[in-house]
Design a protein around this motif. Structure first.
Motif, PDB file in Angstrom:
ATOM      1  N   ILE A 349       0.815  -1.221   0.000  1.00 43.10           N
ATOM      2  CA  ILE A 349       0.000   0.000   0.000  1.00 43.10           C
ATOM      3  C   ILE A 349       0.849   1.272   0.000  1.00 43.10           C
ATOM      4  CG2 ILE A 349      -1.793   1.285   1.222  1.00 43.10           C
ATOM      5  CD1 ILE A 349      -2.762  -1.500   2.294  1.00 43.10           C
ATOM      6  N   PRO A 350       1.753   1.478   0.987  1.00 42.16           N
ATOM      7  CA  PRO A 350       2.568   2.695   0.927  1.00 42.16           C
ATOM      8  C   PRO A 350       3.487   2.728  -0.282  1.00 42.16           C
ATOM      9  CG  PRO A 350       3.328   1.247   2.693  1.00 42.16           C
ATOM     10  CD  PRO A 350       2.042   0.680   2.206  1.00 42.16           C
ATOM     11  N   GLY A 351       3.953   1.554  -0.716  1.00 41.09           N
ATOM     12  CA  GLY A 351       4.834   1.506  -1.880  1.00 41.09           C
ATOM     13  C   GLY A 351       4.143   1.951  -3.157  1.00 41.09           C
ATOM     14  N   ILE A 352       2.897   1.567  -3.333  1.00 42.78           N
ATOM     15  CA  ILE A 352       2.141   1.957  -4.528  1.00 42.78           C
ATOM     16  C   ILE A 352       1.989   3.470  -4.595  1.00 42.78           C
ATOM     17  CG2 ILE A 352      -0.191   1.929  -5.536  1.00 42.78           C
ATOM     18  CD1 ILE A 352      -0.353  -1.020  -4.592  1.00 42.78           C
ATOM     19  N   PHE A 353       1.616   4.081  -3.479  1.00 38.29           N
ATOM     20  CA  PHE A 353       1.422   5.527  -3.486  1.00 38.29           C
ATOM     21  C   PHE A 353       2.746   6.273  -3.598  1.00 38.29           C
ATOM     22  CE2 PHE A 353      -2.648   4.132  -1.664  1.00 38.29           C
ATOM     23  CZ  PHE A 353      -3.510   4.813  -2.524  1.00 38.29           C
ATOM     24  N   GLN A 354       3.841   5.664  -3.120  1.00 40.59           N
ATOM     25  CA  GLN A 354       5.158   6.261  -3.332  1.00 40.59           C
ATOM     26  C   GLN A 354       5.506   6.260  -4.814  1.00 40.59           C
ATOM     27  OE1 GLN A 354       7.203   7.508  -0.923  1.00 40.59           O
ATOM     28  NE2 GLN A 354       8.970   7.946  -2.229  1.00 40.59           N
ATOM     29  N   LYS A 355       5.261   5.142  -5.498  1.00 39.25           N
ATOM     30  CA  LYS A 355       5.522   5.055  -6.933  1.00 39.25           C
ATOM     31  C   LYS A 355       4.685   6.065  -7.708  1.00 39.25           C
ATOM     32  CE  LYS A 355       8.463   1.530  -7.210  1.00 39.25           C
ATOM     33  NZ  LYS A 355       9.789   1.634  -7.863  1.00 39.25           N
ATOM     34  N   LYS A 356       3.422   6.200  -7.316  1.00 39.24           N
ATOM     35  CA  LYS A 356       2.554   7.143  -8.011  1.00 39.24           C
ATOM     36  C   LYS A 356       3.031   8.582  -7.796  1.00 39.24           C
ATOM     37  CE  LYS A 356      -1.678   6.593  -8.795  1.00 39.24           C
ATOM     38  NZ  LYS A 356      -3.153   6.534  -8.758  1.00 39.24           N
ATOM     39  N   ALA A 357       3.509   8.880  -6.592  1.00 45.59           N
ATOM     40  CA  ALA A 357       4.021  10.217  -6.317  1.00 45.59           C
ATOM     41  C   ALA A 357       5.247  10.516  -7.175  1.00 45.59           C
ATOM     42  CB  ALA A 357       4.368  10.348  -4.832  1.00 45.59           C
ATOM     43  N   GLU A 358       6.146   9.542  -7.289  1.00 44.81           N
ATOM     44  CA  GLU A 358       7.347   9.714  -8.107  1.00 44.81           C
ATOM     45  C   GLU A 358       6.992   9.849  -9.583  1.00 44.81           C
ATOM     46  OE1 GLU A 358       9.590   6.291  -7.052  1.00 44.81           O
ATOM     47  OE2 GLU A 358      10.168   7.062  -5.076  1.00 44.81           O
ATOM     48  N   ALA A 359       5.991   9.085 -10.015  1.00 41.30           N
ATOM     49  CA  ALA A 359       5.574   9.153 -11.417  1.00 41.30           C
ATOM     50  C   ALA A 359       4.967  10.510 -11.756  1.00 41.30           C
ATOM     51  CB  ALA A 359       4.555   8.049 -11.712  1.00 41.30           C
ATOM     52  N   SER A 360       4.400  11.191 -10.747  1.00 42.04           N
ATOM     53  CA  SER A 360       3.803  12.507 -10.990  1.00 42.04           C
ATOM     54  C   SER A 360       4.829  13.626 -10.960  1.00 42.04           C
ATOM     55  CB  SER A 360       2.713  12.779  -9.950  1.00 42.04           C
ATOM     56  OG  SER A 360       3.281  12.950  -8.656  1.00 42.04           O
ATOM     57  N   GLY A 361       6.099  13.263 -10.695  1.00 46.63           N
ATOM     58  CA  GLY A 361       7.159  14.253 -10.722  1.00 46.63           C
ATOM     59  C   GLY A 361       7.678  14.668  -9.369  1.00 46.63           C
ATOM     60  N   LEU A 362       7.099  14.141  -8.292  1.00 44.08           N
ATOM     61  CA  LEU A 362       7.579  14.474  -6.962  1.00 44.08           C
ATOM     62  C   LEU A 362       8.822  13.654  -6.623  1.00 44.08           C
ATOM     63  CD1 LEU A 362       4.183  14.556  -5.005  1.00 44.08           C
ATOM     64  CD2 LEU A 362       5.483  16.506  -5.886  1.00 44.08           C
ATOM     65  N   ALA A 363       9.611  14.151  -5.682  1.00 44.19           N
ATOM     66  CA  ALA A 363      10.826  13.435  -5.283  1.00 44.19           C
ATOM     67  C   ALA A 363      11.117  13.724  -3.822  1.00 44.19           C
ATOM     68  CB  ALA A 363      12.009  13.859  -6.162  1.00 44.19           C
ATOM     69  N   GLY A 364      11.959  12.875  -3.211  1.00 50.04           N
ATOM     70  CA  GLY A 364      12.417  13.095  -1.853  1.00 50.04           C
ATOM     71  C   GLY A 364      11.289  13.158  -0.846  1.00 50.04           C
ATOM     72  N   GLU A 365      11.377  14.120   0.075  1.00 52.25           N
ATOM     73  CA  GLU A 365      10.392  14.242   1.144  1.00 52.25           C
ATOM     74  C   GLU A 365       9.010  14.599   0.614  1.00 52.25           C
ATOM     75  OE1 GLU A 365       8.297  14.393   4.595  1.00 52.25           O
ATOM     76  OE2 GLU A 365      10.203  13.395   4.119  1.00 52.25           O
ATOM     77  N   ALA A 366       8.963  15.332  -0.498  1.00 56.71           N
ATOM     78  CA  ALA A 366       7.657  15.682  -1.082  1.00 56.71           C
ATOM     79  C   ALA A 366       6.918  14.426  -1.525  1.00 56.71           C
ATOM     80  CB  ALA A 366       7.837  16.635  -2.259  1.00 56.71           C
ATOM     81  N   ALA A 367       7.648  13.493  -2.152  1.00 57.72           N
ATOM     82  CA  ALA A 367       7.039  12.233  -2.582  1.00 57.72           C
ATOM     83  C   ALA A 367       6.640  11.394  -1.374  1.00 57.72           C
ATOM     84  CB  ALA A 367       8.007  11.455  -3.473  1.00 57.72           C
ATOM     85  N   ALA A 368       7.513  11.350  -0.351  1.00 57.86           N
ATOM     86  CA  ALA A 368       7.223  10.556   0.845  1.00 57.86           C
ATOM     87  C   ALA A 368       6.000  11.103   1.583  1.00 57.86           C
ATOM     88  CB  ALA A 368       8.436  10.541   1.771  1.00 57.86           C
ATOM     89  N   ALA A 369       5.896  12.441   1.679  1.00 59.00           N
ATOM     90  CA  ALA A 369       4.757  13.053   2.366  1.00 59.00           C
ATOM     91  C   ALA A 369       3.457  12.768   1.623  1.00 59.00           C
ATOM     92  CB  ALA A 369       4.975  14.555   2.493  1.00 59.00           C
TER      93      ALA A 369
END
Length: 454
Positions: A349-369
């Motif tokens: 679950i957290p991994g999927i949303f992390q991947k989606k955040a990275e795919a949208s262009g976020l990185a680092g703490e912004a993606a983790a948050a």
């Protein structure tokens, strides 16, 4: 209760390795994890209360097998529904504060059961009291949401698996207590079980007050809940969690009744066997999370559903031939595999949303948050739907025993569901897009193959 009552930690950043390793982050998280496990463990025991109370209900209670399956389904239904508000309660009251409240609430169903549990009580009264034990099922959602906030992404699989596995052990624990009571005092003394758990509930609430913390950064985000509900991955993961946790809790509640009604076991004989499956399934759940951390939750989940289908095939064969010797290892294997799958699915679950955040262009703490925001909200929904799978398990057994006097049709239905879960896991999280295969290029973060690592 005021939002600012109790022990609060104002700053919390587990993704910062220096804070985690040198600033006391790991030590604080572990302390909260230990007492979260204790409270959730007892919550699961109370949630499972009627799976053992039915073993004390002889002919003098005038409840047939179908009625007993319906009785043990009621706590699952209420617990599944309560998981949604329990998820949001962590941010409203604080993880520590809500753990105290949710532990104390367990006194309501235990004390009530001690009052009404006697021959001649009406079936309607039993149903109402069984429904009250659903509060124990809600504990899981608040506990998992709380611990999810304490741990960094790199250790969530292990931490969430340990938290959930320790909680799941509550099912086996109350069944072991029941075995001891029936073996020593006899099947006419259900209140002895309740006498064991009432003081334990008080101890759990007191220890939570003394040693747990609230996290100020954890806040409810209505927008996150709406976004999580709109995201198709929330519902796909709920489908998979029905297959793992729904199986675990549904089988835990039904095991003793199946042994009694299909294989003619006495309450004592059933009690000797019922704790084994939940015990092994609970112990292996952290391993499922650890394997998912190392090899990817998608891969572990895929092969786990294949193994569950194979074990169900063994159970169907045993059911048709009325072979208890074949049925027991097959059914216990289902418990083990459901526990393993619980750990791998929750890691995803957290991994999927992390991947989606990275795919949208976020990185680092912004993606983790962003991932924490959506995964925390989705966990409540996924946990609730997964628990409702336990209702489906018991209702399927009820219909099966009503119509054929055995569980074979129910197991055939479960086999079909595991096949669907296998196909969905492969198609959504592991299938490599055709264009990537033909061009020999690496899948992009938005491609299905990227989810193999979650």
């Amino acid at each position: 209760m005021s939002r600012w009552t109790g022990r609060w930690i104002e700053t919390w950043d587990p993704e910062d390795e220096r804070f985690w390793n040198e600033g006391g982050g790991r030590r604080t998280a572990l302390r909260n994890l230990v007492f979260s496990v204790l409270s959730e463990h007892i919550g699961f025991s109370i949630w499972s209360l009627w799976s053992v109370m039915v073993l004390f209900m002889g002919p003098e209670y005038h409840v047939d097998p179908a009625g007993k399956f319906f009785l043990v389904a009621m706590p699952t239904l209420v617990g599944g529904v309560l998981r949604v508000p329990y998820t949001f309660a962590v941010a409203v009251f604080g993880g520590r504060n809500w753990t105290i409240v949710s532990a104390a609430l367990l006194l309501v169903p235990t004390v009530t059961a001690a009052v009404v549990m006697h021959p001649g009580v009406s079936y309607g009264t039993l149903m109402v009291v069984a429904a009250l034990t659903g509060v124990g099922g809600g504990n899981f959602a608040s506990s998992m949401t709380n611990i999810n906030a304490f741990y960094p992404l790199r250790e969530k699989g292990w931490a969430l698996g340990l938290n959930a596995g320790g909680g799941n052990l509550g099912v086996a624990a109350i069944q072991l207590v029941t075995l001891l009571v029936i073996a020593t005092a006899g099947a006419g003394h259900p209140r002895v079980v309740l006498a064991v758990y009432i003081p334990l509930i008080v101890v759990a609430a007191v220890l939570s007050a003394l040693f747990m913390d609230n996290l100020s950064p954890v806040k409810n985000d209505t927008g996150a809940a709406v976004d999580a509900a709109k995201d198709p991955h929330t519902w796909i993961m709920a489908l998979l969690y029905i297959g793992t946790f729904g199986s675990f809790i549904g089988y835990s509640f039904a095991f003793g009744l199946v042994l009694q009604n299909q294989f003619g076991r006495t309450p004592l004989h059933a009690a000797y066997l019922t704790f084994i499956g939940p015990l092994l399934g609970s112990l292996i759940r952290p391993l499922g999370g650890r394997l998912a951390d190392r090899f990817g939750g998608g891969r572990i989940t895929l092969w786990n559903f294949l193994a569950m289908a194979a074990a169900t095939g063994v159970v169907i064969t045993a059911s048709v031939h009325e072979s208890l010797g074949l049925f027991l290892p097959g059914f216990i294997a289902l418990f083990v595999l459901s526990g393993l799958g619980n750990g791998s699915v929750y890691k995803m679950i957290p991994g999927i949303f992390q991947k989606k955040a990275e795919a949208s262009g976020l990185a680092g703490e912004a993606a983790a948050a962003h991932a924490r925001r959506l995964s925390g909200a989705s966990m409540g929904l996924i946990g609730a739907v997964g628990a409702l799978g336990g209702v489906g398990i018991n209702l399927a057994f009820r219909e099966s025993f009503l119509n054929t006097a055995d569980g074979t049709p129910a197991f055939v239905t479960f086999l079909g569901y595991y096949a669907v879960c296998f196909a969905v896991t492969w198609a959504v999280y592991l299938r490599r897009p055709a264009r990537a295969r033909s061009a020999g290029e690496q899948a992009t973060p938005t491609a299905s193959a990227a989810y193999a690592e979650v």
